[in-house]
Design a protein around this motif. Structure first.
Motif, PDB file in Angstrom:
ATOM      1  N   TYR A 336       0.798  -1.222   0.000  1.00  0.00           N
ATOM      2  CA  TYR A 336       0.000   0.000   0.000  1.00  0.00           C
ATOM      3  C   TYR A 336       0.832   1.273   0.000  1.00  0.00           C
ATOM      4  N   GLY A 337       2.097   1.202   0.392  1.00  0.00           N
ATOM      5  CA  GLY A 337       2.944   2.388   0.339  1.00  0.00           C
ATOM      6  C   GLY A 337       3.508   2.769   1.686  1.00  0.00           C
ATOM      7  N   ASN A 338       4.415   3.748   1.671  1.00  0.00           N
ATOM      8  CA  ASN A 338       5.101   4.183   2.882  1.00  0.00           C
ATOM      9  C   ASN A 338       5.658   5.570   2.645  1.00  0.00           C
ATOM     10  N   GLU A 339       6.349   6.087   3.636  1.00  0.00           N
ATOM     11  CA  GLU A 339       6.862   7.452   3.547  1.00  0.00           C
ATOM     12  C   GLU A 339       7.809   7.649   2.370  1.00  0.00           C
ATOM     13  N   ARG A 340       8.592   6.636   2.040  1.00  0.00           N
ATOM     14  CA  ARG A 340       9.557   6.743   0.943  1.00  0.00           C
ATOM     15  C   ARG A 340       8.883   6.616  -0.414  1.00  0.00           C
ATOM     16  N   SER A 341       7.892   5.720  -0.501  1.00  0.00           N
ATOM     17  CA  SER A 341       7.173   5.506  -1.754  1.00  0.00           C
ATOM     18  C   SER A 341       5.672   5.549  -1.465  1.00  0.00           C
ATOM     19  N   GLU A 342       5.070   6.706  -1.690  1.00  0.00           N
ATOM     20  CA  GLU A 342       3.675   6.901  -1.285  1.00  0.00           C
ATOM     21  C   GLU A 342       2.725   5.924  -1.964  1.00  0.00           C
ATOM     22  N   VAL A 343       2.987   5.603  -3.208  1.00  0.00           N
ATOM     23  CA  VAL A 343       2.175   4.613  -3.921  1.00  0.00           C
ATOM     24  C   VAL A 343       2.913   3.288  -3.873  1.00  0.00           C
ATOM     25  N   GLY A 344       2.250   2.275  -3.332  1.00  0.00           N
ATOM     26  CA  GLY A 344       2.868   0.965  -3.215  1.00  0.00           C
ATOM     27  C   GLY A 344       2.739   0.176  -4.503  1.00  0.00           C
ATOM     28  N   LEU A 345       2.933  -1.131  -4.396  1.00  0.00           N
ATOM     29  CA  LEU A 345       2.809  -1.998  -5.570  1.00  0.00           C
ATOM     30  C   LEU A 345       1.397  -1.985  -6.135  1.00  0.00           C
ATOM     31  N   VAL A 346       0.416  -1.697  -5.274  1.00  0.00           N
ATOM     32  CA  VAL A 346      -0.969  -1.579  -5.745  1.00  0.00           C
ATOM     33  C   VAL A 346      -1.535  -0.258  -5.254  1.00  0.00           C
ATOM     34  N   THR A 347      -2.608   0.164  -5.889  1.00  0.00           N
ATOM     35  CA  THR A 347      -3.346   1.328  -5.430  1.00  0.00           C
ATOM     36  C   THR A 347      -4.830   1.116  -5.727  1.00  0.00           C
ATOM     37  N   ASN A 382      -5.986   8.683  -1.232  1.00  0.00           N
ATOM     38  CA  ASN A 382      -5.553  10.062  -1.422  1.00  0.00           C
ATOM     39  C   ASN A 382      -5.634  10.419  -2.907  1.00  0.00           C
ATOM     40  N   THR A 383      -6.543  11.320  -3.243  1.00  0.00           N
ATOM     41  CA  THR A 383      -6.740  11.659  -4.653  1.00  0.00           C
ATOM     42  C   THR A 383      -5.575  12.473  -5.221  1.00  0.00           C
ATOM     43  N   SER A 384      -4.804  13.109  -4.354  1.00  0.00           N
ATOM     44  CA  SER A 384      -3.674  13.921  -4.825  1.00  0.00           C
ATOM     45  C   SER A 384      -2.479  13.053  -5.216  1.00  0.00           C
ATOM     46  N   THR A 385      -2.136  12.113  -4.337  1.00  0.00           N
ATOM     47  CA  THR A 385      -0.965  11.264  -4.596  1.00  0.00           C
ATOM     48  C   THR A 385      -1.326   9.971  -5.304  1.00  0.00           C
ATOM     49  N   LYS A 386      -2.642   9.714  -5.485  1.00  0.00           N
ATOM     50  CA  LYS A 386      -3.117   8.478  -6.103  1.00  0.00           C
ATOM     51  C   LYS A 386      -2.641   7.253  -5.312  1.00  0.00           C
ATOM     52  N   SER A 387      -2.758   7.327  -4.004  1.00  0.00           N
ATOM     53  CA  SER A 387      -2.256   6.242  -3.160  1.00  0.00           C
ATOM     54  C   SER A 387      -3.313   5.789  -2.159  1.00  0.00           C
ATOM     55  N   ILE A 388      -3.217   4.530  -1.752  1.00  0.00           N
ATOM     56  CA  ILE A 388      -4.020   4.021  -0.649  1.00  0.00           C
ATOM     57  C   ILE A 388      -3.398   4.546   0.640  1.00  0.00           C
ATOM     58  N   VAL A 389      -4.192   5.193   1.472  1.00  0.00           N
ATOM     59  CA  VAL A 389      -3.665   5.690   2.738  1.00  0.00           C
ATOM     60  C   VAL A 389      -4.163   4.874   3.927  1.00  0.00           C
ATOM     61  N   LYS A 390      -5.264   4.159   3.743  1.00  0.00           N
ATOM     62  CA  LYS A 390      -5.754   3.310   4.824  1.00  0.00           C
ATOM     63  C   LYS A 390      -4.704   2.256   5.143  1.00  0.00           C
ATOM     64  N   LEU A 391      -4.328   2.154   6.392  1.00  0.00           N
ATOM     65  CA  LEU A 391      -3.331   1.215   6.899  1.00  0.00           C
ATOM     66  C   LEU A 391      -1.896   1.642   6.599  1.00  0.00           C
ATOM     67  N   ALA A 392      -1.682   2.459   5.554  1.00  0.00           N
ATOM     68  CA  ALA A 392      -0.337   2.952   5.265  1.00  0.00           C
ATOM     69  C   ALA A 392      -0.016   4.185   6.100  1.00  0.00           C
ATOM     70  N   SER A 393      -1.039   4.795   6.703  1.00  0.00           N
ATOM     71  CA  SER A 393      -0.857   6.048   7.447  1.00  0.00           C
ATOM     72  C   SER A 393      -0.897   5.815   8.947  1.00  0.00           C
ATOM     73  N   GLN A 394      -0.005   6.480   9.638  1.00  0.00           N
ATOM     74  CA  GLN A 394      -0.032   6.409  11.102  1.00  0.00           C
ATOM     75  C   GLN A 394      -0.908   7.502  11.697  1.00  0.00           C
ATOM     76  N   ARG A 395      -1.244   8.475  10.888  1.00  0.00           N
ATOM     77  CA  ARG A 395      -2.119   9.550  11.340  1.00  0.00           C
ATOM     78  C   ARG A 395      -2.865  10.126  10.151  1.00  0.00           C
ATOM     79  N   ILE A 396      -4.182  10.257  10.275  1.00  0.00           N
ATOM     80  CA  ILE A 396      -5.000  10.938   9.263  1.00  0.00           C
ATOM     81  C   ILE A 396      -6.027  11.787  10.001  1.00  0.00           C
ATOM     82  N   SER A 397      -6.146  13.022   9.634  1.00  0.00           N
ATOM     83  CA  SER A 397      -7.204  13.867  10.185  1.00  0.00           C
ATOM     84  C   SER A 397      -7.831  14.665   9.054  1.00  0.00           C
TER      85      SER A 397
END
Length: 589
Positions: A336-347, A382-397
């Motif tokens: 799903y992605g991480n700080e280094r690569s916001e978009v993981g192998l899937v999105t 995340n529509t801006s980065t085209k990435s899955i943020v659920k579970l990849a994020s430690q904080r979302i507000s």
């Protein structure tokens, strides 16, 4: 049985979920433990039981939970660097063969065998060690029976018919090439197994072990499994029965928690009772304009005592594995992605992207609530980065100071330091399983008699869905126009569709979507919904989906090539091999 070196070091050394591996190795540091010398005291049993959980936490097992349960669905498409994982790329293209490494099931059978080994030897330990009481024995038996049943449940939902055994394989001379047992037979067996131990499991763990309440098997976890398994079996009354047991238990837990911590003020009992229709879901901010508390609590917070209001069973992870001895969730970091690569192998598929970007009446988000106030629009993707943020994020507000332009603030986990818990069961999931069962009890007609029969089921199903939807609205105070209306879902078909959409919104990217589609297909004996879903995926040609998924076989996975080589009693799924098997043409349950 000959003396055999039973290789359990991986089980014991993987205890890091709940205690440091070093603690055990200070007592007995060996690469292999002689079977006859091991099962002597309570700690020996506990070490292997804990190792069962650890084996499920391993990246290979977790990746399969994600791939098998989600990645063939309409939620997912290829992300960045997908060519670095050719097997995953082929799955997303529906080019799945028996040589694809993700068709291996060894991780799950490893856990099954560990569980069977505990069941075989733990009673002998009870006879040797007075400290290992009958209650301890029964609780451990309930744990491993539940974990074994969960593994078989993953396997049959993925492969349909699988080898089934309650025997512990601890000797090289034992015959292991078992034929596949039919889906319904395995399902009935694991239901019966859980029914036999449900009362022996721990109800509540001490608050000093906060991860245990959500990270180990409890009575709630077993009842949640029974709820879902009965739904798959088409026994809707028992599905509803066990959902009600779980809901009642969580209500009791929430009352005790609130009394203990005297939670008053704006988040008062009366306000929450009304907002959540009386269900003890994790609630969001009920004052101000910033939202996202349920996400942080369910998936990321260290306070698992509060999370246990909603979380029933999960696999625990930590962001600092080197210091805590607990693993990080590397599967999420990679996929799903991480700080280094916001978009993981899937999105998320472009279908999801379109749903979250365009404020028009669409099937997923806009059909039921024609506004931008659903928190799950922002917590999932995340529509801006085209990435899955659920579970990849430690904080979302989500800042809704200006409702027309919500501002999302998030922080992704560092690469390979993801601490998101993998939630297998939570309350909203069980509520929606119950709602689905209620829909199945309704009549299809729309005349006066049928409508009168359906009314109580419609009301109850609506109440469940509406509570989850109201929890997700980014407003501190709701007005009538903010919520859905029962009058708009006054038939079996409209309520069923609502429940399906809500499951997808609520549980997106949690390894549920493909299994839901498989269940819908098995119930109806038709693959129409699967064809429609796969046809929306960016990686798959819609005409191919139309042709390939005509038969029920295709919704399941092929047996791995290596398994077929060593187990000649397995017969390949006809959609992925040669030959036909008429018994696979249609499954009614």
């Amino acid at each position: 049985m000959k003396k055999n070196y039973y290789k359990i070091i991986s089980a014991v050394c993987a205890i890091c979920s709940f205690t440091s591996c070093a603690d055990f190795l200070e007592i007995k540091d060996q690469r292999e433990i002689i079977l006859e010398d091991f099962w002597n005291e309570k700690a020996d049993v506990e070490n292997i039981v804990t190792g069962c959980y650890s084996a499920l936490q391993e990246a290979d097992a977790r990746k399969r939970m994600m791939i098998w349960g989600e990645f063939r669905s309409d939620n997912i498409m290829s992300g960045n660097n997908i060519n670095s994982d050719g097997n995953l790329y082929n799955i997303l293209k529906e080019n799945i063969t028996a040589k694809n490494s993700y068709t291996t099931w060894v991780n799950f059978y490893d856990v099954i065998n560990r569980c069977n080994t505990v069941l075989k030897y733990a009673p002998d330990v009870a006879a040797k060690d007075p400290a290992y009481t009958e209650g301890d024995l029964k609780a451990n038996i309930a744990e491993v029976v539940a974990l074994r049943s969960l593994c078989y449940f993953y396997l049959i939902r993925t492969f349909r018919d699988v080898p089934f055994s309650r025997e512990a394989f601890t000797d090289d001379d034992q015959k292991m090439d078992l034929p596949a047992t039919p889906f319904n037979e395995v399902l009935n067996n694991i239901i019966n197994d859980l029914e036999s131990v449900k009362g022996d499991a721990v109800k509540r763990y001490p608050v000093t072990k906060d991860r245990y309440q959500t990270g180990r098997i409890t009575q709630d976890a077993i009842n949640a499994m029974l709820c879902e398994m009965y739904l798959w079996a088409g026994d809707y009354d028992n599905c509803i029965k066990y959902a009600d047991i779980v809901i009642a238990s969580k209500k009791d837990y929430a009352k005790e928690y609130d009394k203990k911590y005297r939670r008053t003020g704006s988040n008062s009992e009366a306000i929450i009772e009304k907002r959540l229709n009386g269900f003890p879901l994790i609630y969001d901010n009920l004052q101000g304009t910033t939202f996202g508390t349920p996400y942080r609590t369910i998936f990321t917070d260290a306070d698992r005592e509060f999370a246990a209001r909603e979380v029933i069973f999960e696999l625990n992870y930590d962001s600092s594995p080197s210091s805590t001895g607990m693993p990080a969730n590397s599967a999420i970091s990679s996929f799903y992605g991480n700080e280094r690569s916001e978009v993981g192998l899937v999105t998320a598929s472009s279908y999801i992207d379109g749903e979250t970007q365009e404020p028009t009446a669409k099937e997923l988000f806009e059909k039921d609530k024609k506004d931008l106030n659903d928190t799950r629009r922002y917590l999932n993707y995340n529509t801006s980065t085209k990435s899955i943020v659920k579970l990849a994020s430690q904080r979302i507000s989500i800042d809704m100071s200006t409702p027309s332009t919500p501002r999302v603030s998030l922080s992704l986990y560092a690469d390979n330091n993801n601490a998101s818990h993998w939630v297998i069961y939570r309350l909203s999931d069980i509520m929606l399983l119950k709602a689905e069962a209620l829909c199945q009890k309704m009549k299809d007609g729309t005349d006066t008699e049928d409508m009168a029969f359906n009314a109580p089921y419609l009301n109850e199903a609506f109440n469940l869905v509406n509570a989850i939807m109201k929890r997700s609205i980014c407003k501190a105070t709701l007005v009538d126009a903010d919520t859905i209306k029962l009058a708009d879902y006054s038939s079996k078909s409209t309520m069923t569709d609502l429940v399906k959409r809500e499951r997808r919104r609520e549980l997106m990217f949690e390894g549920k979507r493909w299994y839901d589609l498989v269940r819908y297909a098995m119930r109806s004996g038709k693959t129409d919904e699967v064809i429609s879903a796969v046809g929306k995926r960016d990686d798959v040609n819609s005409q191919f989906a139309q042709n390939f998924f005509k038969k029920m076989d295709a919704i399941f996975w092929p047996y791995n090539y290596e398994e077929l080589k060593v187990n000649h009693n397995l017969v390949q799924n006809p959609s992925f091999g040669s030959g036909e098997n008429s018994s696979y043409e249609k499954t009614t349950k």
